[in-house]
Design a protein around this motif. Structure first.
Motif, PDB file in Angstrom:
ATOM      1  N   SER A   3      -2.884  -9.911  -5.957  1.00 55.31           N
ATOM      2  CA  SER A   3      -3.845  -9.527  -4.923  1.00 55.31           C
ATOM      3  C   SER A   3      -5.035  -8.781  -5.520  1.00 55.31           C
ATOM      4  O   SER A   3      -6.161  -8.884  -5.031  1.00 55.31           O
ATOM      5  CB  SER A   3      -3.163  -8.671  -3.853  1.00 55.31           C
ATOM      6  OG  SER A   3      -2.641  -7.481  -4.409  1.00 55.31           O
ATOM      7  N   CYS A   4      -4.786  -8.039  -6.601  1.00 60.39           N
ATOM      8  CA  CYS A   4      -5.881  -7.345  -7.270  1.00 60.39           C
ATOM      9  C   CYS A   4      -6.833  -8.362  -7.906  1.00 60.39           C
ATOM     10  O   CYS A   4      -8.059  -8.210  -7.852  1.00 60.39           O
ATOM     11  CB  CYS A   4      -5.319  -6.402  -8.321  1.00 60.39           C
ATOM     12  SG  CYS A   4      -6.526  -5.222  -8.958  1.00 60.39           S
ATOM     13  N   LEU A   7      -9.039  -9.788  -5.333  1.00 63.07           N
ATOM     14  CA  LEU A   7     -10.138  -8.904  -4.957  1.00 63.07           C
ATOM     15  C   LEU A   7     -11.295  -9.026  -5.935  1.00 63.07           C
ATOM     16  O   LEU A   7     -12.465  -9.055  -5.538  1.00 63.07           O
ATOM     17  CB  LEU A   7      -9.647  -7.452  -4.890  1.00 63.07           C
ATOM     18  CG  LEU A   7     -10.699  -6.412  -4.485  1.00 63.07           C
ATOM     19  CD1 LEU A   7     -11.280  -6.746  -3.113  1.00 63.07           C
ATOM     20  CD2 LEU A   7     -10.087  -5.009  -4.479  1.00 63.07           C
ATOM     21  N   VAL A  39      -8.469   1.010  -3.666  1.00 57.42           N
ATOM     22  CA  VAL A  39      -7.387   0.344  -2.942  1.00 57.42           C
ATOM     23  C   VAL A  39      -6.094   1.091  -3.222  1.00 57.42           C
ATOM     24  O   VAL A  39      -5.708   1.257  -4.383  1.00 57.42           O
ATOM     25  CB  VAL A  39      -7.261  -1.136  -3.358  1.00 57.42           C
ATOM     26  CG1 VAL A  39      -6.083  -1.786  -2.635  1.00 57.42           C
ATOM     27  CG2 VAL A  39      -8.548  -1.882  -3.061  1.00 57.42           C
ATOM     28  N   HIS A  41      -2.853   0.320  -2.241  1.00 62.23           N
ATOM     29  CA  HIS A  41      -1.735  -0.540  -2.636  1.00 62.23           C
ATOM     30  C   HIS A  41      -2.301  -1.902  -3.043  1.00 62.23           C
ATOM     31  O   HIS A  41      -2.485  -2.783  -2.196  1.00 62.23           O
ATOM     32  CB  HIS A  41      -0.741  -0.693  -1.486  1.00 62.23           C
ATOM     33  CG  HIS A  41      -0.151   0.602  -1.016  1.00 62.23           C
ATOM     34  ND1 HIS A  41       0.684   1.368  -1.793  1.00 62.23           N
ATOM     35  CD2 HIS A  41      -0.288   1.270   0.166  1.00 62.23           C
ATOM     36  CE1 HIS A  41       1.039   2.454  -1.133  1.00 62.23           C
ATOM     37  NE2 HIS A  41       0.463   2.423   0.057  1.00 62.23           N
ATOM     38  N   SER A  42      -2.551  -2.073  -4.323  1.00 62.93           N
ATOM     39  CA  SER A  42      -3.195  -3.292  -4.792  1.00 62.93           C
ATOM     40  C   SER A  42      -2.234  -4.467  -4.914  1.00 62.93           C
ATOM     41  O   SER A  42      -2.657  -5.596  -5.157  1.00 62.93           O
ATOM     42  CB  SER A  42      -3.849  -3.038  -6.156  1.00 62.93           C
ATOM     43  OG  SER A  42      -2.884  -2.647  -7.110  1.00 62.93           O
ATOM     44  N   ASN A  43      -0.946  -4.229  -4.740  1.00 60.44           N
ATOM     45  CA  ASN A  43       0.047  -5.308  -4.871  1.00 60.44           C
ATOM     46  C   ASN A  43       0.589  -5.766  -3.525  1.00 60.44           C
ATOM     47  O   ASN A  43       1.646  -6.405  -3.462  1.00 60.44           O
ATOM     48  CB  ASN A  43       1.206  -4.866  -5.775  1.00 60.44           C
ATOM     49  CG  ASN A  43       1.917  -3.619  -5.235  1.00 60.44           C
ATOM     50  OD1 ASN A  43       1.402  -2.956  -4.331  1.00 60.44           O
ATOM     51  ND2 ASN A  43       3.075  -3.301  -5.785  1.00 60.44           N
ATOM     52  N   THR A  85      -5.055  -1.753   1.458  1.00 57.01           N
ATOM     53  CA  THR A  85      -4.653  -2.963   0.743  1.00 57.01           C
ATOM     54  C   THR A  85      -5.889  -3.736   0.277  1.00 57.01           C
ATOM     55  O   THR A  85      -7.016  -3.481   0.701  1.00 57.01           O
ATOM     56  CB  THR A  85      -3.806  -3.884   1.625  1.00 57.01           C
ATOM     57  OG1 THR A  85      -4.636  -4.417   2.682  1.00 57.01           O
ATOM     58  CG2 THR A  85      -2.634  -3.137   2.236  1.00 57.01           C
ATOM     59  N   THR A  86      -5.626  -4.713  -0.572  1.00 55.59           N
ATOM     60  CA  THR A  86      -6.691  -5.593  -1.059  1.00 55.59           C
ATOM     61  C   THR A  86      -7.399  -6.301   0.086  1.00 55.59           C
ATOM     62  O   THR A  86      -8.619  -6.473   0.063  1.00 55.59           O
ATOM     63  CB  THR A  86      -6.081  -6.636  -2.017  1.00 55.59           C
ATOM     64  OG1 THR A  86      -5.610  -5.969  -3.191  1.00 55.59           O
ATOM     65  CG2 THR A  86      -7.103  -7.683  -2.414  1.00 55.59           C
TER      66      THR A  86
END
Length: 217
Positions: A3-4, A7, A39, A41-43, A85-86
């Motif tokens: 997800s990072c 982004l 962010v 929670h980048s996962n 989040t992302t």
């Protein structure tokens, strides 16, 4: 994380979308020069209840004060995005893109009515568009264009009515004969498993979940 990485791709995609005009090197765009994204929670996965809330802060232009140091100008003139989040960060970037305008007379990019302090989240967690490829076959390029448009409207679900009794344009690995007998026409208008995987990955990068509907009679 995945997800990072999505982004980073979104940020690069929006840079091309927003700054699509050539400006002279001497033009000043101080208020658009610096952006930071935080962010928590980048996962996070793009699940049904993913947090899409965000905060977007745009300070007044730093060019209004020539006495500030370069560090102070960056601190005052930047754009700050905060999200859990992302996918919340993606919504914030979309909001930012809608605020930036190109001034043709001065050949500069600008944001009017600064400063901005936006705290936003979706009213509904499920915001979908339905497409029906069982009755109207859609090329993959068209589906990608639809997904891109959904991200502009901050919609997050593509409800894909994939097959029905009208046609069966999906080549199942378990029952491949369905595709041969039920494709939309004889011109190979069907989707493979790889096509579906590609569309799901493309949609995720735009903050959109794909919800396939397969009718079993």
């Amino acid at each position: 994380s995945q997800s990072c990485s999505d982004l980073y791709e979104a940020f690069d995609r929006y840079k091309l979308l927003i700054f699509d005009h050539t400006v002279p090197s001497s033009s000043s765009n101080d208020c658009l020069s610096y952006a930071s994204i935080y962010v928590q929670h980048s996962n996070s996965k793009l699940d049904f209840d993913v947090d899409e809330s965000y905060s977007l802060t745009i300070a007044a232009s730093s060019s209004s004060s020539s006495t500030l140091s370069e560090h102070e100008k960056k601190k005052k003139g930047n754009i700050k995005i905060s999200a859990t989040t992302t996918y919340g960060a993606m919504r914030a970037i979309e909001s930012l893109s809608q605020l930036i305008r190109f001034q043709y007379t001065t050949k500069t990019f600008m944001i009017q009515h600064v400063p901005w302090h936006i705290h936003d989240k979706p009213r509904f967690v499920h915001r979908e568009l339905l497409i029906d490829s069982s009755r109207h076959f859609l090329p993959l390029s068209t589906i990608r264009s639809i997904i891109t448009s959904l991200s502009y409207a901050k919609m997050n679900v593509l409800h894909w009515h994939l097959v029905d009794d009208t046609s069966f344009p999906y080549c199942s690995e378990v029952y491949p004969q369905f595709c041969n007998m039920g494709e939309y026409s004889s011109s190979q208008e069907y989707y493979t498993r790889e096509d579906i995987v590609d569309i799901v990955a493309f949609a995720r990068k735009h903050g959109v979940r794909v919800m396939p509907e397969i009718d079993i009679l």
